[in-house]
Design a protein around this motif. Structure first.
Motif, short mmCIF file in Angstrom:
data_model
loop_
_atom_site.label_atom_id
_atom_site.label_comp_id
_atom_site.label_asym_id
_atom_site.label_seq_id
_atom_site.Cartn_x
_atom_site.Cartn_y
_atom_site.Cartn_z
N HIS A 131 -3.93 12.31 10.80
CA HIS A 131 -3.15 11.75 9.27
C HIS A 131 -4.57 11.05 8.51
CE1 HIS A 131 -1.00 9.08 6.91
NE2 HIS A 131 -1.96 8.46 7.68
N CYS A 132 -5.51 10.41 9.69
CA CYS A 132 -6.65 9.76 8.68
C CYS A 132 -7.55 10.55 7.73
CB CYS A 132 -7.48 8.76 9.68
SG CYS A 132 -6.20 7.35 9.73
N TYR A 149 -2.48 9.97 14.83
CA TYR A 149 -2.77 9.23 13.49
C TYR A 149 -4.22 8.93 13.33
CZ TYR A 149 -5.31 4.39 12.39
OH TYR A 149 -5.30 4.34 11.46
#
Ligand code: FES
Ligand SMILES: [Fe+2]
Lengths: 449, 197
Positions: free
Chosen positions: A284-285, A281
């Protein structure tokens, strides 16, 4: 109370000495409440605490209770939490939803936009005399919803909040913007409130960018409490900034930040070894943020203080703090913990655990801060102690004024940010006008050119 | 004002009535009290690693933040909740072990020098026994605590509140499987929470 006007002597930033009086003296404290906290922009809360019409959240500004409230029409207000009749607190609940604030004392009622509505026996007792309009709850002079965070000032002549922030804005932004670079989008997942026996400026100064106090956190660094700690990493955070160049910046308005600039080849650094879902996550950010912001994505926040008493942690443990003065030697700390509203549940859950073990009075890192602030305050109250000012000579003159980030930029650990903070504090204490309080950034820049 | 949410009787209180005050109940209660006194000794004697041994591997250790709410909303809103948002503690054995390790570094300045701490435990009541009193394996127990902390010279804090525990019987005796600590404060009136409850 004697009114002091010797602030130029007490705060000698040129030579790097600041009197202990400003941290312990009761007269100076009273003057701070009058001169600083009635004028500067103060953090009140966050819109996510009052999402619906009629929602309220009881907060503080300086040493006074205020109500953050969203009226029936959806507009946000901030009022002094004190009845216009005899001063009773009209709201002693922390949070809730209401259509009226009913004063417990004689039952005057106020609407969610602060208007005095009900006055028992109005016709018989007050007819033709009581002007309801003039007896609304006392409202702040200006209010700003800045990317979800709510700020207010009692000074109608204060500049708008953006002007007040000046170049500190993009640093604060990074605490308030989504991890993937979208603007705003944060929510408060909880608030810590606690009282500690230290002057409020110790906390404010700590978050200006006092990186020098790192050794006091040796115990957490030894055991490791970061997001890769179970995988064997020591330290209290992550390795996100291991290749970054750190900058410490003092802004003319008294704000100070410690941020970091990633190298040109801005590569993701694995930081969540303990949890592959989070690793994915946050990677991805990171990539999204880089795509959105380009060059600008290299700037990452660390900590900062927006003058006088709002601090932030920009990455982890992410949040906004207000250091509310209680007395010269006592402070009420409030921390609003932030996450991206649309972050996956797994990420939110991980972060709240990390925040709890790191932050505040139950946090393994900040417990040691509190110990320092308490005993630094306590050991400065004595007559002899007060004769000897604190030393603020670290990295004197080691900054540039022509950096694209604005302000006075240092690339080494520095007390220039603290000197800048107290320089501006002095201007407030001397009753300076808003031009002086903003420190006219333009002239600083020109001087450098 | 706000919609009223009816206060529900806590499940433990309802179960209370079900346990008959037999000799077996009092024997078990004495056993549990003994366990708590031992636990208090371990913490107050700074035998933190031994204290960790009293905790089940899957312990949930939770101290909510207590909030000022309108009458009728206590059950629904007074306490922050386990498993969501921010509390004072909402943690597992890994984190509690870290807290112990931190004190044992000798440079955790908030506990260096160590505070003087006394834990008093009282009002012990067994609210549920599973499967039954004849062969108890798991208990729900409520108690009150009074924790006195004196630190360095003048720093003194008193923490008073309730505990709602689940105790589990193992080969090595009782272990704490679940602990909820209700400190009777809204804004924390202490600079730190460095002790265990
Ligand atoms: S003080 Fe509020 S009605 Fe009298
Ligand atoms: Fe710190």
């Amino acid at each position: 109370m004697s009114v002091r006007n010797d602030f130029d002597q007490l705060v000698d930033v040129k030579n790097g000495f600041i009197s202990r009086e400003i941290f312990v003296n009761a007269d100076i404290y009273r003057q701070e409440l009058d001169k600083v906290f009635t004028r500067a922009w103060l953090l009140v809360g966050h819109e996510s605490l009052v999402p619906n019409p009629g929602d309220f959240y009881t907060s503080r500004m300086g040493d006074e209770s205020v109500i953050l409230c969203r009226d029936k029409a959806g507009e946000i207000h901030v009022f002094l939490n004190s009845c216009r009749h005899r001063g009773m607190k009209v709201c002693r609940y922390e949070q809730g939803n209401t259509s009226l604030f009913t004063c417990p004392y004689h039952s005057w009622t106020y609407t969610t936009d602060g208007k005095l509505q009900g006055v028992p026996l109005h016709r018989t007792l007050y007819d033709g005399v009581l002007d309801r309009e003039a007896n609304s709850l006392v409202s702040v002079a200006k209010l700003c919803n800045y990317k979800g965070s709510i700020w207010a000032t009692w000074d109608k002549d204060a500049p708008d909040f953006h002007t007040y922030l000046g170049d500190a804005k993009i640093h604060l932004d990074q605490a308030l913007d989504c991890r993937d670079g979208r603007e705003g989008g944060s929510e408060v997942i909880g608030v810590h409130k606690w009282v500690f026996p230290a002057n409020w400026k110790f906390a404010a100064e700590n978050f200006l960018g006092d990186t020098y106090h790192n050794p006091s956190h040796r115990s957490v660094d030894l055991i490791g409490i970061g997001p890769s700690a179970a995988a064997g990493k020591k330290g209290r955070r992550d390795d996100e900034l291991e290749k970054a160049k750190h900058v410490w910046i003092s802004f003319p308005g008294g704000h100070g930040v410690h941020s970091a600039i990633q190298p040109e080849a801005n590569e993701y650094i694995e930081s969540f070894l303990d949890n592959p879902i989070l690793e994915k996550y946050f990677r991805h950010c990171f990539e999204e943020r880089k795509r959105r912001l380009g060059e600008q994505a290299r700037l990452l926040p660390f900590v900062g203080t927006i003058f006088p008493n709002t601090s932030y942690h920009g990455r982890q443990p992410r949040g906004l703090c207000a250091w509310h003065p209680h007395s010269p030697t006592s402070t009420e700390g409030w921390r609003f913990f932030l996450v991206d509203k649309d972050a996956p549940q797994e990420a939110k859950d991980y972060l709240r655990h990390y925040y709890m073990r790191y932050s505040g009075p139950a946090g393994m890192t900040e417990q040691d801060d509190m110990e320092n602030w308490l005993y630094a305050t306590a050991a400065s109250t004595g007559t002899i102690a007060r004769r000897h000012p604190f030393n603020y000579q670290q990295s004197m003159g080691a900054y540039v004024t022509d950096h694209p980030l604005g302000g006075e930029v240092s690339t080494q650990v520095t007390e220039q940010i603290a000197r800048g903070f107290y320089r501006r504090w002095t201007t407030y204490m001397q009753g300076g006008d808003w031009n002086e309080l903003l420190g006219s950034p333009a002239s600083n820049r020109q001087a450098a050119e | 004002m706000t919609t009223t949410v009816q206060d529900k009787q806590p499940a433990a209180a309802a179960a209370n009535a079900a346990i008959e005050r037999t000799a077996a109940y009092y024997r078990l209660k004495a056993d549990v009290e003994d366990f708590y006194y031992h636990e208090a000794d371990l913490i107050d004697d700074r035998r933190f690693r031994d204290w960790l041994d009293l905790l089940a591997e899957d312990i949930s250790y939770f101290m909510p933040i207590r909030r000022n709410v309108k009458f009728g909303q206590q059950a629904a809103r007074e306490n922050t909740r386990r498993g969501e948002g921010m509390s004072w503690f909402d943690e597992d054995k890994w984190t509690l072990t870290k807290r112990v390790e931190q004190i044992l570094t000798g440079v955790h300045y908030a506990e260096e020098p160590l505070s003087r701490i006394t834990h008093m435990v009282s009002n012990v009541q067994i609210k549920a026994v599973r499967p039954d009193l004849d062969a108890p394996r798991e208990l729900d127990v409520t108690s009150r605590f009074l924790v006195y902390q004196n630190r360095v010279e003048y720093e003194t804090y008193t923490f008073v509140g309730r505990r709602n525990d689940t105790l589990r019987l193992t080969e090595a005796g009782w272990k704490i499987a679940r602990r909820e600590i209700l400190l009777e404060q809204n804004i924390l009136m202490a600079k730190n929470l460095t002790t265990f409850f």
